[in-house]
Design an enzyme around this catalytic site. Structure first.
Site, PDB file in Angstrom:
ATOM      1  CE  LYS A   1     -68.735   0.722 -36.593  1.00  0.00           C
ATOM      2  NZ  LYS A   1     -69.634   1.465 -35.587  1.00  0.00           N
TER       3      LYS A   1
ATOM      4  CE1 TYR B   1     -67.361  -1.519 -41.263  1.00  0.00           C
ATOM      5  CE2 TYR B   1     -68.197  -0.077 -43.267  1.00  0.00           C
ATOM      6  CZ  TYR B   1     -67.371  -0.234 -42.034  1.00  0.00           C
ATOM      7  OH  TYR B   1     -67.467   0.732 -41.013  1.00  0.00           O
TER       8      TYR B   1
END
Ligand code: COA
Length: 270
Positions: A167, A152
């Site tokens: 991330k 994601y």
């Protein structure tokens, strides 16, 4: 440890640090490196996890892991880890930035502290540990960094937006460092693992069998990933040559089929 197609002595005389290495995927990574001949160090905030993790590595491989209690959110704690590695090993060949935290929380209701907890571990922690290990890596053999991201990171991460933003940042940092450190002989790559049913993931992200099945239904390969098979991907990236700035996606085709966190998160928190 799954049957490995890699040489058992592939990492002989290599020194490997895995953050978040006391449990879950990080422990599987460290165990797999040790099973292929590496000296391993595992770092975690939790001394009990480290003790149990080192015992698991010893039972599986006979290797004695170096352990250190470290909070990747704390610069001094990270510096102390680098000092230990310098004293014990003199250099470092592989750094796996695996320490992470995640939980469902909609942005409208998330406290700044909750946002910061995740970003500070995942993104800032990756920065801190990488920077602290830079001079050690420069003394390494085929030195490289493997950062653990999530699928994601390049789309949406609704209801886990703190983790998604962090991330995404790690992916960007991976590419930036790949270029900055190429002339230092250090490769920097990322692994995007599939969903692995570790204790942490089960408790925080899919606590019921129905929720786990929802995740499985989003994976074209038809099942969750195992920590051991993700470990082989980390080893492959670490052992390779010439590959840098790459993100290896090993998620059973999940991201191509669509991100499940929106559907799942909406059920959990809305
Ligand atoms: N749901 C909602 N908010 C949460 C939360 C959860 N599960 N966990 C932490 N928070 C919030 C806290 O409420 C706090 O905000 P507040 O001060 O406004 O109340 C903030 O995040 C920090 O929480 P705290 O418990 O002090 O942080 P911590 O540093 O001890 O731990 C994590 C933060 C992310 C490491 C922790 O949530 C954790 O241990 N998660 C499980 C491990 C994990 O994520 N494994 C991987 C899963 S894929």
């Amino acid at each position: 440890m799954v049957d490995s197609p890699l040489r058992a002595n592939l990492f002989d005389e290599q020194r490997v640090l895995v953050t978040g290495g006391g449990t879950g995927m990080g422990l599987a990574f460290a165990t797999a490196f040790a099973a292929h001949g590496a000296q391993v160090a595992i770092a975690s905030r939790n001394a009990e996890h480290l003790e149990a993790g080192a015992a698991t590595i010893a039972a599986a491989t006979g290797a004695e892991a170096l352990t250190q209690v470290v909070d990747v959110r704390d610069t001094e704690s990270v510096a102390a880890l680098a000092t230990t590695l310098k004293t014990e090993w003199g250099g470092l060949d592989v750094l796996v930035n695996n320490a992470a935290g995640n939980f469902f929380a909609p942005v409208a209701e998330m406290s700044e502290n909750a946002w910061r907890a995740v970003v500070d571990i995942v993104l800032d922690g990756t920065f801190r540990v990488s920077q602290a290990c830079h001079s050690l890596l420069r003394k390494g053999s085929n030195p490289n960094v493997v950062n653990i991201v999530a699928n994601y990171a390049w789309g949406s991460a609704s209801y886990v937006a703190h983790s998604g933003a962090a991330k995404a940042g790690v992916l960007s940092l991976t590419r930036s460092l790949a270029l900055e450190w190429a002339s230092h002989g250090i490769r920097v790559n990322a692994l995007c693992p599939g969903v692995v049913p570790t204790e942490g993931a089960k408790v925080n992200l899919f606590p019921t069998p129905e929720m786990e099945q929802m995740i499985v239904d989003t994976i074209p390969w038809g099942r969750l990933a195992t920590a051991d098979e993700m470990a082989l991907q980390v080893l492959w990236l670490a052992a390779s040559d010439y590959v840098t700035g790459e993100c290896l996606v090993a998620d059973g085709g999940q991201w191509l089929a669509g991100n499940p966190f929106y559907t799942l998160g909406r059920q959990v928190v809305d």
